[in-house]
Scaffold this active site. Structure first.
Site, PDB file in Angstrom:
ATOM      1  N   ALA A 173       4.270   4.079   3.183  1.00 19.42           N
ATOM      2  CA  ALA A 173       3.944   2.837   2.479  1.00 19.42           C
ATOM      3  C   ALA A 173       4.105   1.674   3.448  1.00 19.42           C
ATOM      4  CB  ALA A 173       4.843   2.642   1.258  1.00 19.42           C
ATOM      5  N   LYS A 174       3.588   0.546   3.070  1.00 18.46           N
ATOM      6  CA  LYS A 174       3.795  -0.678   3.843  1.00 18.46           C
ATOM      7  C   LYS A 174       3.480  -1.852   2.927  1.00 18.46           C
ATOM      8  CE  LYS A 174       5.073  -1.675   8.091  1.00 18.46           C
ATOM      9  NZ  LYS A 174       6.102  -0.916   8.828  1.00 18.46           N
ATOM     10  N   GLY A 175       4.133  -2.963   3.204  1.00 15.02           N
ATOM     11  CA  GLY A 175       3.865  -4.164   2.429  1.00 15.02           C
ATOM     12  C   GLY A 175       3.954  -5.377   3.305  1.00 15.02           C
ATOM     13  N   ASP A 182      10.760  -5.163   8.292  1.00 16.26           N
ATOM     14  CA  ASP A 182       9.724  -5.061   9.321  1.00 16.26           C
ATOM     15  C   ASP A 182       9.647  -6.426   9.995  1.00 16.26           C
ATOM     16  OD1 ASP A 182       6.636  -4.936  10.277  1.00 16.26           O
ATOM     17  OD2 ASP A 182       7.372  -2.905   9.987  1.00 16.26           O
ATOM     18  N   VAL A 215       0.854  -1.188   0.000  1.00 17.72           N
ATOM     19  CA  VAL A 215       0.000   0.000   0.000  1.00 17.72           C
ATOM     20  C   VAL A 215       0.886   1.232   0.000  1.00 17.72           C
ATOM     21  CG1 VAL A 215      -1.685   1.355   1.306  1.00 17.72           C
ATOM     22  CG2 VAL A 215      -1.934  -1.124   1.156  1.00 17.72           C
TER      23      VAL A 215
END
Length: 419
Positions: A106-108, A147, A61
């Site tokens: 952002a993050k995934g 992460d 995202v």
């Protein structure tokens, strides 16, 4: 929008609406500020060692690109879904804006139990995930980082996969890489060191002493373990630690060196001691000077917030405190000094920014220079937050989020809306 759902996204949405009301943002501007610019769902087929093929679901995202490329970690965990990833991307936007970084959030992630993968399977999954993301990421579009469930090695695989498709080495596509692959000194420990630096700043304001203070750390991964080691080095007493496998408590103080050695050897806290075990549900409400939730989201709910017995709550994790707990902590501002997550754990993204800049310039700094710049950035953000909180008579979280949201809002208004 029906794309995003779940308790973590609802928490991020609720926090945003609270700040939007506080800033009196018109309703017509709120959806554009809150909802992500782009959300991607992918399938990651991997040949397993057993000879079968498994398909894992992956996500990414990108919240906004108004200030620059998006920036955020990639999480490999069983809890990963689109709502969680979107919420983490939103929080990253406010975090970057508060720190003055030229990024959107952002993050995934991939929905997977990493413990069940072999080393070869993890590499295959990592490379497939990046391969599927190549049309949507780039050093000036979206820059990944580690992460939960990922690390320096995974970032090296990401970077190598992207570079193979480009026909050249593009080290700046990810941060949190090994130094040998274009990473920066100080990145791995940056978040944990930043947490402790801000705890020390809070102690200065509260006329507390680090030496002899009692600290509890919930979560003993990269952030929690580094924070524990640094607090111990500064003379604090670590009286409680926990991870997904075990919780230990000793009022006299735990042997941090032995804990770290045990985790390096076994990968978890379980098995360290039988005598010091404590019910994990009770760890957060033990009496202490500093409580560091450094694990996952939503661990401090209303009942926990009512029973906290710490003087400083330093949020090393993203989103550890629920909205109902926030209301209680707001009423307890004189008792509990909260260092909110978008400030407290921002050390990682700040040094990721430094790594990105060094990669673009091909000019690298030593560890002392990296940490000096990190602590300077954190000091600036801390002062901005506490000044605003005191001036407006609001909580530190409200002040921090208002500063972040206001920065993004002003940037969007200045740029306007492309037809």
């Amino acid at each position: 929008m029906d794309t995003y759902s779940g308790p973590v996204f609802e928490m991020a949405r609720h926090q945003f609406e609270t700040i939007a009301n506080y800033l009196e943002i018109p309703e017509s501007l709120r959806a554009r500020l809150l909802y992500p610019k782009r959300a991607i769902t992918i399938a990651c087929p991997v040949n397993l060692d057993s000879g079968t093929t498994a398909v894992f679901q992956g996500f990414r995202v990108q919240h906004h690109l108004t200030l620059g490329p998006t920036k955020g970690g990639t999480r490999f965990a069983t809890t990963v879904d689109m709502g969680e990833v979107a919420a983490l991307a939103i929080w990253m936007s406010w975090k970057c804006a508060l720190a003055g970084l030229p990024y959107g959030g952002a993050k995934g992630g991939v929905t997977v139990d990493v413990a069940k993968l072999s080393g070869r399977e993890l590499e295959a999954l990592s490379r497939r995930y990046m391969q599927e993301m190549i049309p949507f990421v780039g050093p000036h579009i979206d820059v990944m980082a580690p992460d939960m469930g990922t690390n320096e090695q995974v970032m090296a695989w990401f970077m190598d996969t992207y570079s193979m498709y480009q026909g050249k080495t593009v080290s700046e596509i990810v941060t949190g890489k090994p130094v040998s692959s274009g990473g920066t000194e100080g990145r791995r420990e940056a978040t944990g060191l930043g947490v402790v630096h801000l705890i020390a700043r809070a102690m200065e304001r509260l006329a507390m002493q680090m030496k002899g203070s009692r600290c509890i750390i919930q979560g003993f991964g990269n952030v929690g373990s580094v924070a524990a080691e640094e607090l111990d080095r500064r003379g604090a007493r670590i009286v409680g630690v926990s991870d997904h496998s075990a919780s230990y408590f000793d009022r006299r103080g735990l042997d941090v060196a032995r804990l770290l050695a045990h985790v390096r050897r076994t990968g978890k806290l379980e098995g360290f001691s039988c005598e010091l075990l404590l019910n994990p549900a009770l760890m957060l409400v033990q009496e202490c000077d500093v409580l560091v939730p450094a694990a996952t989201e939503r661990v401090i709910d209303g009942p926990v917030a009512s029973n906290l017995k710490c003087r400083i709550l330093a949020e090393g994790a993203n989103g550890p405190t629920t909205p109902d707990a926030d209301q209680i902590l707001d009423r307890r501002r004189s008792e509990v000094f909260v260092i909110p997550d978008i400030l407290c754990n921002s050390g990682g993204v700040i040094v990721s920014y430094f790594e990105w800049v060094q990669g673009l310039q091909r000019l690298f700094w030593d560890r002392e220079a990296v940490l000096s710049r990190l602590f300077g950035k954190l000091d600036e953000s801390f002062e901005k937050v506490v000044r605003k909180a005191e001036k407006d008579q609001v909580s530190n979280r409200t002040a921090a989020m208002a500063l972040g949201v206001q920065t993004v809002l002003e940037a969007k208004q200045t740029r306007g809306l492309f037809p």
